[in-house]
Motif scaffolding. Sequence first.
Motif, PDB file in Angstrom:
ATOM      1  N   LYS A 216      58.251 -12.964  96.861  1.00  0.00           N
ATOM      2  CA  LYS A 216      59.048 -12.804  98.078  1.00  0.00           C
ATOM      3  C   LYS A 216      58.468 -13.513  99.296  1.00  0.00           C
ATOM      4  CE  LYS A 216      60.583  -8.250  96.507  1.00  0.00           C
ATOM      5  NZ  LYS A 216      60.622  -6.791  96.832  1.00  0.00           N
ATOM      6  N   LYS A 217      57.376 -14.260  99.134  1.00  0.00           N
ATOM      7  CA  LYS A 217      56.784 -14.972 100.262  1.00  0.00           C
ATOM      8  C   LYS A 217      57.621 -16.176 100.679  1.00  0.00           C
ATOM      9  CE  LYS A 217      53.216 -12.550 101.336  1.00  0.00           C
ATOM     10  NZ  LYS A 217      53.122 -11.910 102.688  1.00  0.00           N
ATOM     11  N   GLY A 218      58.476 -16.658  99.810  1.00  0.00           N
ATOM     12  CA  GLY A 218      59.365 -17.766 100.171  1.00  0.00           C
ATOM     13  C   GLY A 218      58.726 -19.138 100.087  1.00  0.00           C
ATOM     14  N   ILE A 219      57.734 -19.290  99.233  1.00  0.00           N
ATOM     15  CA  ILE A 219      57.103 -20.608  99.089  1.00  0.00           C
ATOM     16  C   ILE A 219      58.059 -21.581  98.424  1.00  0.00           C
ATOM     17  CG2 ILE A 219      55.181 -21.866  98.046  1.00  0.00           C
ATOM     18  CD1 ILE A 219      53.538 -19.310  98.238  1.00  0.00           C
TER      19      ILE A 219
ATOM     20  N   TYR B  48      54.856 -24.652 103.820  1.00  0.00           N
ATOM     21  CA  TYR B  48      53.430 -24.589 104.146  1.00  0.00           C
ATOM     22  C   TYR B  48      53.101 -23.317 104.932  1.00  0.00           C
ATOM     23  CZ  TYR B  48      53.136 -29.488 102.689  1.00  0.00           C
ATOM     24  OH  TYR B  48      53.173 -30.652 101.971  1.00  0.00           O
ATOM     25  N   ASN B  49      54.007 -22.921 105.825  1.00  0.00           N
ATOM     26  CA  ASN B  49      53.801 -21.665 106.558  1.00  0.00           C
ATOM     27  C   ASN B  49      53.813 -20.464 105.610  1.00  0.00           C
ATOM     28  OD1 ASN B  49      53.706 -23.115 108.975  1.00  0.00           O
ATOM     29  ND2 ASN B  49      55.893 -22.844 109.384  1.00  0.00           N
ATOM     30  N   ALA B  50      54.679 -20.535 104.587  1.00  0.00           N
ATOM     31  CA  ALA B  50      54.715 -19.450 103.601  1.00  0.00           C
ATOM     32  C   ALA B  50      53.422 -19.409 102.787  1.00  0.00           C
ATOM     33  CB  ALA B  50      55.928 -19.620 102.688  1.00  0.00           C
ATOM     34  N   VAL B  51      52.854 -20.574 102.486  1.00  0.00           N
ATOM     35  CA  VAL B  51      51.565 -20.616 101.784  1.00  0.00           C
ATOM     36  C   VAL B  51      50.480 -19.977 102.642  1.00  0.00           C
ATOM     37  CG1 VAL B  51      49.782 -22.146 100.885  1.00  0.00           C
ATOM     38  CG2 VAL B  51      52.175 -22.621 100.393  1.00  0.00           C
ATOM     39  N   ASP B  52      50.479 -20.302 103.935  1.00  0.00           N
ATOM     40  CA  ASP B  52      49.499 -19.691 104.840  1.00  0.00           C
ATOM     41  C   ASP B  52      49.646 -18.173 104.870  1.00  0.00           C
ATOM     42  OD1 ASP B  52      48.605 -22.209 105.440  1.00  0.00           O
ATOM     43  OD2 ASP B  52      49.786 -22.402 107.283  1.00  0.00           O
ATOM     44  N   GLU B  53      50.890 -17.693 104.877  1.00  0.00           N
ATOM     45  CA  GLU B  53      51.128 -16.251 104.900  1.00  0.00           C
ATOM     46  C   GLU B  53      50.646 -15.600 103.603  1.00  0.00           C
ATOM     47  OE1 GLU B  53      52.141 -12.498 106.046  1.00  0.00           O
ATOM     48  OE2 GLU B  53      52.000 -14.324 107.260  1.00  0.00           O
ATOM     49  N   ALA B  54      50.860 -16.267 102.466  1.00  0.00           N
ATOM     50  CA  ALA B  54      50.386 -15.730 101.188  1.00  0.00           C
ATOM     51  C   ALA B  54      48.864 -15.661 101.164  1.00  0.00           C
ATOM     52  CB  ALA B  54      50.907 -16.588 100.042  1.00  0.00           C
ATOM     53  N   ILE B  55      48.193 -16.669 101.712  1.00  0.00           N
ATOM     54  CA  ILE B  55      46.730 -16.673 101.746  1.00  0.00           C
ATOM     55  C   ILE B  55      46.213 -15.567 102.658  1.00  0.00           C
ATOM     56  CG2 ILE B  55      44.729 -18.024 102.466  1.00  0.00           C
ATOM     57  CD1 ILE B  55      46.185 -20.511 101.538  1.00  0.00           C
ATOM     58  N   ARG B  56      46.867 -15.376 103.805  1.00  0.00           N
ATOM     59  CA  ARG B  56      46.448 -14.297 104.707  1.00  0.00           C
ATOM     60  C   ARG B  56      46.648 -12.930 104.056  1.00  0.00           C
ATOM     61  NH1 ARG B  56      48.741 -17.651 108.825  1.00  0.00           N
ATOM     62  NH2 ARG B  56      50.750 -16.589 108.580  1.00  0.00           N
ATOM     63  N   THR B  57      47.719 -12.776 103.297  1.00  0.00           N
ATOM     64  CA  THR B  57      47.949 -11.508 102.607  1.00  0.00           C
ATOM     65  C   THR B  57      46.885 -11.264 101.540  1.00  0.00           C
ATOM     66  OG1 THR B  57      50.334 -11.754 102.978  1.00  0.00           O
ATOM     67  CG2 THR B  57      49.632 -10.169 101.313  1.00  0.00           C
ATOM     68  N   ALA B  58      46.526 -12.306 100.809  1.00  0.00           N
ATOM     69  CA  ALA B  58      45.468 -12.175  99.811  1.00  0.00           C
ATOM     70  C   ALA B  58      44.145 -11.786 100.469  1.00  0.00           C
ATOM     71  CB  ALA B  58      45.315 -13.479  99.040  1.00  0.00           C
ATOM     72  N   GLN B  59      43.867 -12.347 101.633  1.00  0.00           N
ATOM     73  CA  GLN B  59      42.659 -11.983 102.375  1.00  0.00           C
ATOM     74  C   GLN B  59      42.715 -10.528 102.813  1.00  0.00           C
ATOM     75  OE1 GLN B  59      41.466 -14.657 105.581  1.00  0.00           O
ATOM     76  NE2 GLN B  59      40.982 -12.902 106.878  1.00  0.00           N
ATOM     77  N   PHE B  60      43.877 -10.070 103.255  1.00  0.00           N
ATOM     78  CA  PHE B  60      44.035  -8.677 103.674  1.00  0.00           C
ATOM     79  C   PHE B  60      43.796  -7.728 102.504  1.00  0.00           C
ATOM     80  CE2 PHE B  60      46.960  -5.040 103.739  1.00  0.00           C
ATOM     81  CZ  PHE B  60      46.480  -4.347 104.835  1.00  0.00           C
ATOM     82  N   VAL B  61      44.330  -8.056 101.344  1.00  0.00           N
ATOM     83  CA  VAL B  61      44.158  -7.194 100.171  1.00  0.00           C
ATOM     84  C   VAL B  61      42.699  -7.155  99.761  1.00  0.00           C
ATOM     85  CG1 VAL B  61      44.753  -6.902  97.746  1.00  0.00           C
ATOM     86  CG2 VAL B  61      46.521  -7.569  99.377  1.00  0.00           C
ATOM     87  N   ARG B  62      42.043  -8.293  99.767  1.00  0.00           N
ATOM     88  CA  ARG B  62      40.639  -8.347  99.372  1.00  0.00           C
ATOM     89  C   ARG B  62      39.776  -7.512 100.314  1.00  0.00           C
ATOM     90  NH1 ARG B  62      35.286  -9.922 101.041  1.00  0.00           N
ATOM     91  NH2 ARG B  62      34.197 -10.761  99.236  1.00  0.00           N
ATOM     92  N   ASN B  63      39.968  -7.670 101.620  1.00  0.00           N
ATOM     93  CA  ASN B  63      39.175  -6.923 102.594  1.00  0.00           C
ATOM     94  C   ASN B  63      39.495  -5.431 102.556  1.00  0.00           C
ATOM     95  OD1 ASN B  63      37.926  -9.284 103.433  1.00  0.00           O
ATOM     96  ND2 ASN B  63      39.310  -9.591 105.158  1.00  0.00           N
ATOM     97  N   SER B  64      40.763  -5.097 102.306  1.00  0.00           N
ATOM     98  CA  SER B  64      41.140  -3.680 102.220  1.00  0.00           C
ATOM     99  C   SER B  64      40.502  -3.014 101.008  1.00  0.00           C
ATOM    100  CB  SER B  64      42.661  -3.552 102.149  1.00  0.00           C
ATOM    101  OG  SER B  64      43.272  -4.086 103.308  1.00  0.00           O
TER     102      SER B  64
END
Length: 398
Positions: free
Chosen positions: A128-131, A15-31
Amino acid sequence: MLVFEFKAYGKKNQYNAVDEAIRTAQFVRNSCLRYWMDNKKVGRYDLNKYCAVLARDFPFADELNSQARQSSAERAWSAISRFYDNCKKNVPGKKGYPQFVRDCRSVEYKTTGWKLADDRKSINFTDKKGIGRLKLKGTRDLHFYQISQIKRVRLVKRADGVYVQFCVDVERKENTEPNGTTIGLDVGLKEYYTDSNGTTVENPRFLRKGEKVLKRSQRRVSRKVKGSNNRGKARQILGKRHLKISRQRKDHAIKLARCVISSNDVVVYEDLRIKNLVKNHCLAKSINDASWYQFRVWLEYFGKVFEKITVAVNPQYTSQECSSCGAIVKKSLSTRTHVCKCGCVLDRDENAARNILSRGLGTVGHTGTFGLEPNNALGELTSTLTLRNPVSASRFVD
């Protein structure tokens, strides 16, 4: 395109890996959005290329699947293109300038980065997020579809856990025999809707009924210390309460829309602007609780599935105009009975529903069919039946 949703089960580190993947997707979108703001004449494919630059500069972005990064860039471009379209169409008011996302709750994979098990009961995310492997639980059976038909896989985080959505490339059609029935719908707050036959459907008022529990849950959140674990637990409980109400609204809209569409050949409803209606702060909560827009969306969807005609008409003066003689009888919102000099005495909503139906039939008579192919024999037959032999459909929508 059909979307099937399953509840995902895993361990805490997953679940922590899922949260990290979602945060990364948010970072890419905002960037990508920032890249568009800082550079002129940036297009959709430029944002996709910029994803590779982000992966090279930021190791945590490189851990996310490349197509998942492109999906995040496509989300940014969707907001940009919507802004461009609103400007070209001269939409009144704000044009919807793209904004940075602060609380993203999903990440979308395309055809790579995941592998579905042979028994269709688990899915393994291979980036590589480890989900890793997540167990799936749901009522749908994916054995009916090939793996090649699954075009998108989304990981969605909600208050009660993580869900996996499968976007399957398949066209849904259900054939029904035309029965020659027409109906006009007038939505309201007292009754959910009143049709042209005088049949009413009760307004469930899910928010009003659950408001007491929501207020109690909100007070518990306010009493907890900010940043504490107890506050986080209280917020999660509050989120589950809101999620339950939203699901009740959706379930009610789906069942009611399917019943209306399957029972009638032509369904006419009001083309309401909900954004303008909720500006009335005295009625905003009740209007949002009724979820008229969601009901309309499902009406149009089932209209395409069952190949039925759905028509949206201008709601102006439908409550003031007499359905019998056409005279304008002005009345306030508190006046619930329509009384005309011609002797017509009807419930206010039934009178409006009859006016809505007559406007819709006039539109269909001029243009033929709505939501159907030009050479569709069923559509031609349906329009003929509705204009010549409208019969009562009250027995279907009780």
